[in-house]
Design a protein around this motif. Structure first.
Motif, short mmCIF file in Angstrom:
data_model
loop_
_atom_site.label_atom_id
_atom_site.label_comp_id
_atom_site.label_asym_id
_atom_site.label_seq_id
_atom_site.Cartn_x
_atom_site.Cartn_y
_atom_site.Cartn_z
N PRO A 1 -4.00 -4.80 5.27
CA PRO A 1 -5.14 -4.19 4.12
C PRO A 1 -5.88 -5.46 3.61
N ALA B 1 -6.59 5.82 -4.28
CA ALA B 1 -5.24 5.14 -3.44
C ALA B 1 -4.04 6.28 -3.19
N GLY C 1 -8.52 0.64 3.01
CA GLY C 1 -7.32 1.77 2.82
C GLY C 1 -7.05 2.28 4.28
N GLN D 1 -3.60 7.97 0.68
CA GLN D 1 -3.05 7.13 1.23
C GLN D 1 -1.64 7.91 1.57
N THR E 1 0.65 0.82 -4.08
CA THR E 1 -1.09 1.63 -4.15
C THR E 1 -1.01 2.96 -3.97
N SER E 2 -0.27 3.45 -3.17
CA SER E 2 -1.19 4.66 -2.88
C SER E 2 -0.53 5.76 -4.69
N SER F 1 1.00 -1.18 -0.19
CA SER F 1 0.38 0.07 0.10
C SER F 1 0.69 1.04 -0.24
N ILE G 1 -9.43 -0.87 -2.05
CA ILE G 1 -8.91 0.85 -1.93
C ILE G 1 -10.17 1.05 -0.75
#
Length: 349
Positions: free
Chosen positions: A250, A173, A245, A176, A31-32, A27, A241
């Motif tokens: 997660p 995303a 999130g 985050q 992913t962020s 994440s 997400i």
């Protein structure tokens, strides 16, 4: 080929620890950044494959029993001392994060106090790490496939049930927290972190394989496997997400959305992967200073685990956010040395 697959599976188990299986690393590092994080995950496949091959090749060529002898041989006295010191620091630091992660599992999944999981993990690692490298590699290799199956299930479920387009999810995303300020530096930092984290155990594992070609193939396959797992895990988290999130873990939250039963199963897998990495870290830390299965080795590992036990109460998410980017930047020195060594190594006759 059988030994190469064994090495590959163990390499995946070493690299994929609590932060990966929980989704927290993925994440923050991939992913962020939304769509660019996906590109970064693809790039990581190439980088992990190459560096995994380099590590196992060097370990086999030098027939190493600890990272110390290999690092000094390929980098010299002064730079070797610096890298050796960094590795020792990272081994212990990652070990602390792994033990802390076990506490988060019991808190998030079962509503139990963190210290229950932390105490249990510390005891299990203490028992297991006082063993030889063959047994440790076997333990890691046998547990790894269950994680792969679990991540694939999360991936399929997320894609089938996602409620928004990836463009919309990418925008969510980016809200985050990220490990670094840019997607590309994040990829480099993560690969550096993961390779540095697994370097000690991987060098020892490569040294345990006398045939350099087999060791190299094992590292290559293992590295590619790590990269592919990162990609599908990132996509699984990205697809959900909007729901998971804010979780410390997660992927565990996602597993519970599939079903409570699968949530329990995944929490067991997650605990096992934390165990994998913790065993790798403390075994490698001990072999840096003492010969395995000696009294000095045993007492050193026990002492390190007790210190790590106390430090693990700072919190899993907080420890990942603080230590992992720091370790990643520190590890760039090792990455540069490994690439240089691989270029200079003469092919076998």
């Amino acid at each position: 080929m059988k030994n190469s697959i064994k090495i590959a599976s163990a390499f995946i188990g070493i690299i994929i620890g609590a932060g990966f299986a929980s989704g927290q690393e993925i994440s923050q590092y991939f992913t962020s950044f939304g769509r660019m994080g996906t590109i970064g995950a693809v790039i990581s496949i190439i980088l992990f494959g190459y560096l995994g091959m380099v590590l196992t090749k060097i370990g086999s060529r030098l027939n190493t029993n600890s990272h110390k002898e290999a690092i000094y041989k390929i980098s010299g006295r002064y730079l070797g001392f610096l890298i050796d010191s960094i590795l020792v620091f990272i081994l212990f630091g990652i070990g602390v994060v792994m033990i802390s992660g076990s506490g988060s599992i019991f808190a998030q999944q079962f509503g139990m106090p963190n210290y229950f999981g932390i105490i249990l993990m510390t005891i299990l690692v203490m028992i297991s790490v006082l063993s030889n490298v063959d047994r440790v590699v076997k333990i890691i290799a046998t547990i790894t496939p269950f994680l792969i199956i679990g991540v694939v299930i999360l991936f399929v479920y997320s894609l089938v049930t996602k409620d928004y387009s990836f463009m919309e999810l990418g925008a969510l995303a980016t809200e985050q927290p990220s490990a670094t300020g840019h997607w590309f530096t994040s990829v480099i930092n993560y690969v550096s972190l993961a390779i540095t984290m697994g370097a000690s155990m991987t060098l020892v594992m490569g040294g345990d394989e006398s045939k350099e070609r087999i060791a190299s193939y094992g590292g290559l396959l293992g590295g590619i496997g790590v990269g592919i797992l990162i990609l599908i895990h990132h996509l699984a988290i990205l697809a959900k997400i909007d729901i998971i999130g804010d979780y410390d873990m997660p992927s565990l939250g996602l597993a519970n959305h599939i079903s409570p039963v699968f949530g329990i199963i995944y929490s067991i897998i997650l605990f096992a992967m934390i165990f994998n990495s913790a065993v790798s870290m403390f075994f490698s830390l001990g072999t840096r200073f003492y010969i395995p299965r000696t009294k000095k080795f045993n007492w050193f590992v026990i002492g390190a685990l007790l210190i790590a036990f106390g430090a693990s109460f700072f919190g899993f998410k907080q420890l990942v956010s603080f230590f992992y980017p720091l370790f990643g930047y520190m590890g760039l020195i090792l990455i540069a040395v490994l690439i240089n060594a691989s270029i200079r190594m003469k092919p076998l006759e």
